[in-house]
Design a protein around this motif. Sequence first.
Motif, mmCIF file in Angstrom:
data_model
loop_
_atom_site.group_PDB
_atom_site.id
_atom_site.type_symbol
_atom_site.label_atom_id
_atom_site.label_comp_id
_atom_site.label_asym_id
_atom_site.label_seq_id
_atom_site.Cartn_x
_atom_site.Cartn_y
_atom_site.Cartn_z
ATOM 1 N N LEU A 222 16.945 114.770 -48.168
ATOM 2 C CA LEU A 222 17.702 114.065 -47.124
ATOM 3 C C LEU A 222 16.667 113.482 -46.174
ATOM 4 C CD1 LEU A 222 20.727 115.506 -45.066
ATOM 5 C CD2 LEU A 222 19.301 113.584 -44.386
ATOM 6 N N ILE A 223 16.475 112.179 -46.244
ATOM 7 C CA ILE A 223 15.464 111.509 -45.425
ATOM 8 C C ILE A 223 16.152 110.541 -44.472
ATOM 9 C CG2 ILE A 223 15.099 109.757 -47.226
ATOM 10 C CD1 ILE A 223 12.203 109.506 -46.250
ATOM 11 N N ASN A 224 15.638 110.456 -43.246
ATOM 12 C CA ASN A 224 16.198 109.512 -42.274
ATOM 13 C C ASN A 224 15.081 108.715 -41.630
ATOM 14 O OD1 ASN A 224 15.743 110.546 -39.207
ATOM 15 N ND2 ASN A 224 15.848 112.303 -40.606
ATOM 16 N N CYS A 225 15.414 107.499 -41.245
ATOM 17 C CA CYS A 225 14.442 106.644 -40.557
ATOM 18 C C CYS A 225 15.105 105.989 -39.354
ATOM 19 C CB CYS A 225 13.883 105.574 -41.492
ATOM 20 S SG CYS A 225 15.073 104.306 -42.003
ATOM 21 N N GLY A 226 14.282 105.579 -38.401
ATOM 22 C CA GLY A 226 14.799 104.933 -37.203
ATOM 23 C C GLY A 226 15.176 103.479 -37.405
ATOM 24 N N PHE A 227 14.816 102.913 -38.551
ATOM 25 C CA PHE A 227 15.179 101.533 -38.859
ATOM 26 C C PHE A 227 16.657 101.456 -39.232
ATOM 27 C CE2 PHE A 227 10.720 102.022 -40.184
ATOM 28 C CZ PHE A 227 10.123 101.072 -39.374
ATOM 29 N N LEU A 228 17.264 100.308 -39.011
ATOM 30 C CA LEU A 228 18.647 100.112 -39.437
ATOM 31 C C LEU A 228 18.735 100.133 -40.961
ATOM 32 C CD1 LEU A 228 21.606 99.371 -38.675
ATOM 33 C CD2 LEU A 228 20.919 96.968 -38.850
ATOM 34 N N GLU A 229 17.726 99.571 -41.625
ATOM 35 C CA GLU A 229 17.758 99.431 -43.080
ATOM 36 C C GLU A 229 17.371 100.740 -43.766
ATOM 37 O OE1 GLU A 229 16.493 95.750 -40.923
ATOM 38 O OE2 GLU A 229 15.606 97.740 -41.132
ATOM 39 N N HIS A 230 18.314 101.341 -44.462
ATOM 40 C CA HIS A 230 18.039 102.608 -45.162
ATOM 41 C C HIS A 230 16.995 102.440 -46.252
ATOM 42 C CE1 HIS A 230 20.336 101.109 -48.585
ATOM 43 N NE2 HIS A 230 21.294 100.766 -47.737
ATOM 44 N N GLU A 231 16.832 101.216 -46.774
ATOM 45 C CA GLU A 231 15.871 101.004 -47.858
ATOM 46 C C GLU A 231 14.419 101.164 -47.399
ATOM 47 O OE1 GLU A 231 17.475 96.853 -46.622
ATOM 48 O OE2 GLU A 231 18.241 98.886 -46.929
ATOM 49 N N GLN A 232 14.202 101.244 -46.079
ATOM 50 C CA GLN A 232 12.852 101.520 -45.582
ATOM 51 C C GLN A 232 12.341 102.872 -46.087
ATOM 52 O OE1 GLN A 232 10.944 99.545 -43.739
ATOM 53 N NE2 GLN A 232 12.309 98.013 -42.855
ATOM 54 N N ASN A 233 13.267 103.747 -46.483
ATOM 55 C CA ASN A 233 12.899 105.079 -46.985
ATOM 56 C C ASN A 233 12.414 105.070 -48.435
ATOM 57 O OD1 ASN A 233 13.758 106.726 -44.648
ATOM 58 N ND2 ASN A 233 15.810 106.022 -45.170
ATOM 59 N N ALA A 234 12.506 103.937 -49.109
ATOM 60 C CA ALA A 234 12.292 103.892 -50.561
ATOM 61 C C ALA A 234 10.892 104.338 -50.984
ATOM 62 C CB ALA A 234 12.582 102.487 -51.086
ATOM 63 N N VAL A 235 9.861 103.947 -50.234
ATOM 64 C CA VAL A 235 8.491 104.315 -50.615
ATOM 65 C C VAL A 235 8.319 105.829 -50.546
ATOM 66 C CG1 VAL A 235 6.054 104.161 -49.979
ATOM 67 C CG2 VAL A 235 7.479 102.105 -49.962
ATOM 68 N N ALA A 236 8.822 106.446 -49.495
ATOM 69 C CA ALA A 236 8.721 107.907 -49.355
ATOM 70 C C ALA A 236 9.455 108.616 -50.496
ATOM 71 C CB ALA A 236 9.278 108.348 -48.003
ATOM 72 N N ILE A 237 10.583 108.068 -50.901
ATOM 73 C CA ILE A 237 11.334 108.659 -52.016
ATOM 74 C C ILE A 237 10.535 108.550 -53.313
ATOM 75 C CG2 ILE A 237 13.382 108.423 -53.476
ATOM 76 C CD1 ILE A 237 13.873 109.831 -50.808
ATOM 77 N N ARG A 238 9.873 107.420 -53.514
ATOM 78 C CA ARG A 238 9.030 107.281 -54.716
ATOM 79 C C ARG A 238 7.898 108.295 -54.710
ATOM 80 N NH1 ARG A 238 9.823 101.583 -54.042
ATOM 81 N NH2 ARG A 238 7.702 101.280 -53.242
ATOM 82 N N MET A 239 7.351 108.563 -53.535
ATOM 83 C CA MET A 239 6.296 109.570 -53.414
ATOM 84 C C MET A 239 6.826 110.947 -53.804
ATOM 85 S SD MET A 239 4.592 108.304 -49.809
ATOM 86 C CE MET A 239 3.332 109.579 -49.735
ATOM 87 N N MET A 240 8.033 111.273 -53.355
ATOM 88 C CA MET A 240 8.622 112.568 -53.683
ATOM 89 C C MET A 240 8.932 112.682 -55.177
ATOM 90 S SD MET A 240 8.655 114.568 -51.111
ATOM 91 C CE MET A 240 9.651 115.823 -51.923
ATOM 92 N N LYS A 241 9.432 111.610 -55.755
ATOM 93 C CA LYS A 241 9.723 111.630 -57.189
ATOM 94 C C LYS A 241 8.446 111.803 -58.004
ATOM 95 C CE LYS A 241 14.067 109.010 -57.323
ATOM 96 N NZ LYS A 241 14.728 107.772 -57.810
ATOM 97 N N LEU A 242 7.371 111.178 -57.555
ATOM 98 C CA LEU A 242 6.090 111.326 -58.244
ATOM 99 C C LEU A 242 5.612 112.775 -58.162
ATOM 100 C CD1 LEU A 242 3.625 110.097 -59.685
ATOM 101 C CD2 LEU A 242 2.670 109.582 -57.419
ATOM 102 N N PHE A 243 5.728 113.373 -56.985
ATOM 103 C CA PHE A 243 5.354 114.778 -56.841
ATOM 104 C C PHE A 243 6.154 115.655 -57.803
ATOM 105 C CE2 PHE A 243 6.376 118.956 -55.150
ATOM 106 C CZ PHE A 243 5.110 119.493 -54.955
ATOM 107 N N CYS A 244 7.467 115.438 -57.852
ATOM 108 C CA CYS A 244 8.321 116.241 -58.733
ATOM 109 C C CYS A 244 7.942 116.055 -60.197
ATOM 110 C CB CYS A 244 9.793 115.879 -58.515
ATOM 111 S SG CYS A 244 10.466 116.413 -56.928
ATOM 112 N N ARG A 245 7.720 114.814 -60.578
ATOM 113 C CA ARG A 245 7.393 114.522 -61.976
ATOM 114 C C ARG A 245 6.066 115.165 -62.380
ATOM 115 N NH1 ARG A 245 8.261 109.571 -61.533
ATOM 116 N NH2 ARG A 245 6.149 108.721 -61.354
ATOM 117 N N ARG A 246 5.071 115.084 -61.523
ATOM 118 C CA ARG A 246 3.748 115.623 -61.848
ATOM 119 C C ARG A 246 3.709 117.149 -61.834
ATOM 120 N NH1 ARG A 246 -0.833 111.822 -58.884
ATOM 121 N NH2 ARG A 246 -0.673 110.055 -60.319
ATOM 122 N N ASN A 247 4.651 117.760 -61.116
ATOM 123 C CA ASN A 247 4.600 119.210 -60.962
ATOM 124 C C ASN A 247 5.761 119.942 -61.627
ATOM 125 O OD1 ASN A 247 2.235 119.864 -58.946
ATOM 126 N ND2 ASN A 247 3.206 117.989 -58.192
ATOM 127 N N GLY A 248 6.534 119.225 -62.436
ATOM 128 C CA GLY A 248 7.550 119.869 -63.240
ATOM 129 C C GLY A 248 8.817 120.288 -62.525
#
Length: 203
Positions: free
Chosen positions: A92-118
């Motif tokens: 659950l990520i939140n940002c101060g920007f109106l556009e929720h898609e500003q969170n997309a890069v951080a989500i990609r970082m989290m997905k990469l962490f999950c993928r690399r660490n099983g």
Amino acid sequence: MGKILIINGSPRAPKSNSKRYAEIFIRHCPAETAYRNLTRKNHQELCSEMDRYTDVLFVFPLYADALPAGFLSFLKSLEANPPTRKPVISILINCGFLEHEQNAVAIRMMKLFCRRNGYMTGSILMLGSGEAILDTPFKYIATRNICRLARCMTSGNHRTFSATMPLSKGLFRLAADIYWTLYGKRFGTTKKQMQTMEIEGQT
């Protein structure tokens, strides 16, 4: 139904909006939940505690288009000290920007962490206007989507979804301008002062 550990990765976790989001989640989640604030000293403790849960929900704000530094440090600790039974990781990520898609890069970082660490990536909620939405008539939008997140996690029917305030960019900027001008006035700071770098030297 499993057990959920909520970890608040906000740098100001005890007084953060992330904590308020976590509280809403706990109120509406039928599964057994536990809540922990991330600190600089409890990384090892949290890594060990994750063994006892089927799911972990990381709640944190967007910082400079990425993850908060303290939370990144915890992920390094988790990489070095993984639990024996790896839980499903939801976000659950939140940002101060109106556009929720500003969170997309951080989500990609989290997905990469999950993928690399099983770790299996579970459900994801990206909230825009996170600094403001809980104190407006649009709080119901955040609450409704946090309820959806809880249902997805407990059912195992994982999804990624997003929400923000239904405002135009112009209206959002106007509201933010008014808010911060009044906020600065409470501390004897003018709008003109806030528009200069000299404000960084103020105590």
